[in-house]
Enzyme design. Structure first.
Site, short mmCIF file in Angstrom:
data_model
loop_
_atom_site.label_atom_id
_atom_site.label_comp_id
_atom_site.label_asym_id
_atom_site.label_seq_id
_atom_site.Cartn_x
_atom_site.Cartn_y
_atom_site.Cartn_z
N GLY A 154 -1.35 7.49 -2.53
CA GLY A 154 -1.12 6.68 -1.79
C GLY A 154 0.51 5.75 -1.15
O GLY A 154 1.47 5.60 -1.34
N GLY A 207 5.31 1.86 0.40
CA GLY A 207 5.01 0.80 -0.61
C GLY A 207 6.20 1.19 -1.37
O GLY A 207 6.70 1.91 -1.17
N ILE A 208 5.39 0.52 -2.86
CA ILE A 208 5.60 0.95 -3.77
C ILE A 208 5.33 2.88 -4.76
O ILE A 208 6.84 3.36 -4.98
CB ILE A 208 4.98 0.48 -5.00
CG1 ILE A 208 5.25 -1.16 -5.15
CG2 ILE A 208 5.32 1.23 -6.58
CD1 ILE A 208 4.47 -2.10 -5.69
N GLY A 209 4.46 2.93 -3.59
CA GLY A 209 4.29 4.84 -4.45
C GLY A 209 5.47 5.88 -2.68
O GLY A 209 5.65 6.52 -3.16
N SER A 265 -1.62 -2.93 -13.32
CA SER A 265 -0.79 -4.88 -12.43
C SER A 265 -1.36 -5.86 -13.95
O SER A 265 -2.21 -5.51 -14.87
CB SER A 265 -1.91 -5.08 -11.60
OG SER A 265 -2.02 -6.71 -11.10
N TYR A 278 -10.89 -7.21 -8.94
CA TYR A 278 -9.75 -5.81 -8.60
C TYR A 278 -8.49 -5.98 -10.61
O TYR A 278 -8.19 -5.05 -10.55
CB TYR A 278 -8.78 -7.20 -7.47
CG TYR A 278 -6.83 -6.30 -8.44
CD1 TYR A 278 -6.85 -5.09 -7.11
CD2 TYR A 278 -6.08 -6.93 -8.33
CE1 TYR A 278 -5.34 -4.02 -7.36
CE2 TYR A 278 -5.13 -6.23 -8.46
CZ TYR A 278 -4.46 -5.15 -7.83
OH TYR A 278 -3.35 -4.25 -7.51
#
Length: 287
Positions: A17, A21-23, A134, A160
């Protein structure tokens, strides 16, 4: 954002990913320090664009974590040592959906896909396996009688959270197995806090979803901030099995966090590992 990241010349990182974003922020920090970065992404147009933006030795390769065939094919393309395997990609759906292999999509992508990828690549990993979780893990519970949400009413946040708990249990059991095998590889985990990344969180309830979207606009940090804990787990002086996150919970400098609840249950971690091996057909590679 490369503060605290030492020179990475000669090192290779795989970031699932990694096209956004964060990746992408994590990959950018490593690439800026000289690392060869492989963006493992489903959308190759976005992956190639991100790799071109990162420059240097960055490249994009196809990986669909919702397909075990794709995971195996990607693993076959990896040659040479891998210093960092960063299991970053994630999925969240408002309704119950399935992967190509028939798994509930969040569990299949967020946990089983990364479980299979890690074990298939472990013989090439020389440094660390970093898995992004998370804080939603705290209220989650693994119901081994219904991991795929076939009998329970589907709850997006519940599904999730279950996968994020699975990420932590996977990390701890992986570290236990590595220690038992006498391996120097470290398994670490991290969470980004509240970051605006384009990743859509959905509860299945319109009012709550709007509140989440508003909170993200007002309170969330940029992807670079969310990447700090992942970078700490990747290159920082942290022990195996550790969990990194923002010092102030949702944002702030990266720091180690204490795990709680079911994430510390070693019996649950072993059971999840056994179930995951059976579902994916991929086992821990014995030394």
């Amino acid at each position: 954002m490369t503060t605290g990241v030492p020179d990475q010349t000669g090192r290779t990182a795989i970031v699932t990913g990694g096209s956004s974003g964060i990746g992408k922020a994590t990959a950018a920090a490593l690439a800026a320090k000289g690392a060869r970065v492989i963006l493992a992404v489903r959308d190759q147009a976005r992956g190639r664009a991100a790799a071109a933006e990162l420059g240097g030795l960055a490249e994009s390769r196809p990986l669909d974590l919702g397909s075990l065939a794709s995971v195996r094919e990607f693993a076959r393309t990896v040659d040479g040592p891998v210093d960092y395997l960063i299991n970053n990609a994630g999925s969240m759906t408002g309704t119950r959906q399935h992967t190509a292999d028939g798994f509930e999509s969040q569990f299949g992508v967020n946990h089983l896909g990364h479980f299979a990828l890690t074990n298939l690549l472990l013989s090439r990993v020389t440094g660390r396996v970093i898995t992004v979780s998370s804080t939603n893990y705290r209220k989650a519970h693994l119901d081994f009688a219904d991991l795929q949400w076939q009998r329970r009413p589907y709850r997006p946040f519940g599904a999730y959270g279950q996968t994020k708990l699975a990420n932590l249990l996977f990390t701890r059991e992986l570290q236990r197995r590595l220690d038992e095998a006498g391996s120097p590889i470290l398994a670490t985990a991290a969470h980004p806090g509240w970051a605006a990344t384009g990743f859509t969180m959905t509860t299945g309830r319109r009012v709550l979803d709007r509140a989440l979207a508003l909170g993200t606009r007002l309170l969330a940090q940029r992807p670079e901030g969310g990447a700090r804990p992942i970078l700490l787990a990747t290159v920082g002086d942290v022990p195996g099995g550790s969990f990194s996150g923002p010092r102030f919970g949702v944002r702030g400098p990266a720091a180690l966090e204490e795990l709680s609840g079911e994430a510390l249950d070693e019996d649950v971690a072993r059971q999840l590992w056994e179930v995951s091996e059976r579902l994916t057909g991929v086992e821990f590679p014995r030394p």
